[in-house]
Scaffold this active site. Structure first.
Site, PDB file in Angstrom:
ATOM      1  N   MET A   1      -7.912   8.497   9.434  1.00  0.00           N
ATOM      2  CA  MET A   1      -8.498   9.020   8.191  1.00  0.00           C
ATOM      3  C   MET A   1      -9.460  10.183   8.474  1.00  0.00           C
ATOM      4  O   MET A   1     -10.491  10.302   7.809  1.00  0.00           O
ATOM      5  CB  MET A   1      -9.235   7.900   7.432  1.00  0.00           C
ATOM      6  CG  MET A   1      -8.308   6.783   6.978  1.00  0.00           C
ATOM      7  SD  MET A   1      -9.176   5.436   6.160  1.00  0.00           S
ATOM      8  CE  MET A   1      -9.862   4.560   7.562  1.00  0.00           C
TER       9      MET A   1
ATOM     10  N   ASP B   1       0.824  -1.210   0.000  1.00  0.00           N
ATOM     11  CA  ASP B   1       0.000   0.000   0.000  1.00  0.00           C
ATOM     12  C   ASP B   1       0.857   1.259   0.000  1.00  0.00           C
ATOM     13  O   ASP B   1       2.064   1.199   0.207  1.00  0.00           O
ATOM     14  CB  ASP B   1      -0.861   0.020   1.266  1.00  0.00           C
ATOM     15  CG  ASP B   1      -2.061  -0.904   1.148  1.00  0.00           C
ATOM     16  OD1 ASP B   1      -2.387  -1.300   0.023  1.00  0.00           O
ATOM     17  OD2 ASP B   1      -2.639  -1.218   2.197  1.00  0.00           O
TER      18      ASP B   1
ATOM     19  N   LYS C   1      -3.659   2.972  -2.502  1.00  0.00           N
ATOM     20  CA  LYS C   1      -4.853   3.766  -2.751  1.00  0.00           C
ATOM     21  C   LYS C   1      -4.621   5.165  -2.205  1.00  0.00           C
ATOM     22  O   LYS C   1      -4.651   5.393  -1.021  1.00  0.00           O
ATOM     23  CB  LYS C   1      -6.069   3.136  -2.089  1.00  0.00           C
ATOM     24  CG  LYS C   1      -6.539   1.893  -2.807  1.00  0.00           C
ATOM     25  CD  LYS C   1      -7.829   1.377  -2.234  1.00  0.00           C
ATOM     26  CE  LYS C   1      -7.628   0.546  -0.993  1.00  0.00           C
ATOM     27  NZ  LYS C   1      -6.827  -0.659  -1.168  1.00  0.00           N
TER      28      LYS C   1
HETATM   29  N1  SAH Z   1      -4.138  -0.287   9.107  1.00  0.00           N
HETATM   30  C1  SAH Z   1      -3.616   1.016   9.479  1.00  0.00           C
HETATM   31  C2  SAH Z   1      -4.646   2.108   9.260  1.00  0.00           C
HETATM   32  C3  SAH Z   1      -5.059   2.296   7.818  1.00  0.00           C
HETATM   33  S1  SAH Z   1      -6.118   3.685   7.583  1.00  0.00           S
HETATM   34  C4  SAH Z   1      -3.151   0.962  10.942  1.00  0.00           C
HETATM   35  O1  SAH Z   1      -3.471   0.022  11.680  1.00  0.00           O
HETATM   36  O2  SAH Z   1      -2.412   1.861  11.338  1.00  0.00           O
HETATM   37  C5  SAH Z   1      -4.957   4.945   7.223  1.00  0.00           C
HETATM   38  C6  SAH Z   1      -4.910   5.946   8.360  1.00  0.00           C
HETATM   39  O3  SAH Z   1      -4.041   5.473   9.385  1.00  0.00           O
HETATM   40  C7  SAH Z   1      -4.347   7.291   7.982  1.00  0.00           C
HETATM   41  O4  SAH Z   1      -5.310   8.104   7.359  1.00  0.00           O
HETATM   42  C8  SAH Z   1      -3.956   7.824   9.337  1.00  0.00           C
HETATM   43  O5  SAH Z   1      -5.085   8.250  10.059  1.00  0.00           O
HETATM   44  C9  SAH Z   1      -3.420   6.576  10.014  1.00  0.00           C
HETATM   45  N2  SAH Z   1      -1.960   6.445   9.860  1.00  0.00           N
HETATM   46  C10 SAH Z   1      -1.306   5.527   9.138  1.00  0.00           C
HETATM   47  N3  SAH Z   1       0.034   5.687   9.257  1.00  0.00           N
HETATM   48  C11 SAH Z   1       0.214   6.748  10.078  1.00  0.00           C
HETATM   49  C12 SAH Z   1       1.363   7.406  10.616  1.00  0.00           C
HETATM   50  N4  SAH Z   1       2.611   7.025  10.301  1.00  0.00           N
HETATM   51  N5  SAH Z   1       1.174   8.458  11.457  1.00  0.00           N
HETATM   52  C13 SAH Z   1      -0.063   8.837  11.790  1.00  0.00           C
HETATM   53  N6  SAH Z   1      -1.175   8.256  11.326  1.00  0.00           N
HETATM   54  C14 SAH Z   1      -1.056   7.218  10.483  1.00  0.00           C
END
Ligand code: SAH
Length: 245
Positions: free
Chosen positions: A169, A35, A57
């Site tokens: 998100m 991703d 995406k």
């Molecule tokens: N599966 C992922 C979440 C996917 S949805 C998890 O468990 O972390 C994607 C969202 O995750 C982003 O919009 C943001 O809100 C958060 N996110 C992912 N990576 C991040 C990071 N390095 N720092 C802060 N928020 C993050």
């Protein structure tokens, strides 16, 4: 010849936050399907001979979910060991559940490797414990994403639960989210933190109050923490203790 798929959580960005099982899967892959939110440092660990496919995406573009599922099944049927790498944990808003169901349906052998979710790791990067004795007795992780103009989350009810709220998100909807939570009873001065690109070189942390969230200078990807714990920074406390020693 039958292949397999590993649905692997890559953690929030820093490759040091991969699990050992995730690293082993990446090192033994024939093909890595990843991703947009998988950290560059994690992809650096993919051996040079391993094929990499980016199905990220990003807003407005990217590969449709059905095509990703078809791709995983096809690659596995070619006898490949497929490693599907996702940011954070594959089952926390990662659509890993959907992919697992399709793989099971297709009779493809698969395993799930949990990852460190940004919903916990991003607050931790700012020194924020999502629960803390005497401050917050729980945490609710929700998506700020809106589908067809409708919020998936009942923010006003959530405001009454009293636990820490962690929004993934949520950047583009932060004004509406703040307004709904205030309408649900959260006070204007409720502490809020937004941690952007946590555990990467681009990490930034914003702290403020709920009534300032709408105008907070935050970009995606960010994790928003709402509630009393958002005012905490245990790392600052530790630095204080260290310097005093
Ligand atoms: N599966 C992922 C979440 C996917 S949805 C998890 O468990 O972390 C994607 C969202 O995750 C982003 O919009 C943001 O809100 C958060 N996110 C992912 N990576 C991040 C990071 N390095 N720092 C802060 N928020 C993050």
């Amino acid at each position: 010849m039958t292949g397999s798929v590993a649905l692997v959580g890559a953690g929030p960005g820093d490759p040091d936050l991969l699990t050992i099982r995730a690293l082993r899967a990446i090192e033994s892959a024939d093909v890595v399907v990843h991703d947009a939110l998988v950290g560059a440092g994690v992809l650096d660990l993919v051996p040079a001979h391993v094929e990499q496919i980016d199905v990220g995406k990003r807003p407005g573009r990217g590969v449709p979910q059905e095509l990703i599922c078809t791709l995983l099944v096809e690659l596995a049927r070619q006898g490949k060991r497929v490693v599907r790498v996702k940011g954070g944990d594959p089952f926390v808003f990662g659509r890993g559940g959907e992919e697992a169901l399709v793989l099971a349906d297709a009779g493809v052998d698969f395993e799930v490797v949990p990852g460190i979710t940004s919903s916990v790791a991003a607050p931790a990067a700012a020194g924020i414990p999502v629960t803390h004795r005497g401050v917050s007795a729980g945490v609710t992780v929700v998506t700020g994403h809106r589908r067809a103009g409708e919020h998936d989350v009942d923010w006003r009810s959530l405001a009454r639960v009293g636990t820490t709220i962690v929004v993934l998100m949520g950047v583009s909807q932060r004004a509406t989210i703040a307004a709904e939570l205030r309408a649900g009873g959260l006070t204007d001065d409720t502490p809020v933190a937004a941690i952007q690109s946590a555990t990467t070189d681009n990490e930034t942390i914003w702290r403020g109050r709920l009534d300032a969230l709408a105008d907070a200078p935050v970009d995606s990807p960010a994790t928003i923490v709402i509630g009393a714990v958002a005012a905490m920074d245990v790392t600052a406390a530790r630095a204080f203790v260290t310097s005093g020693a």
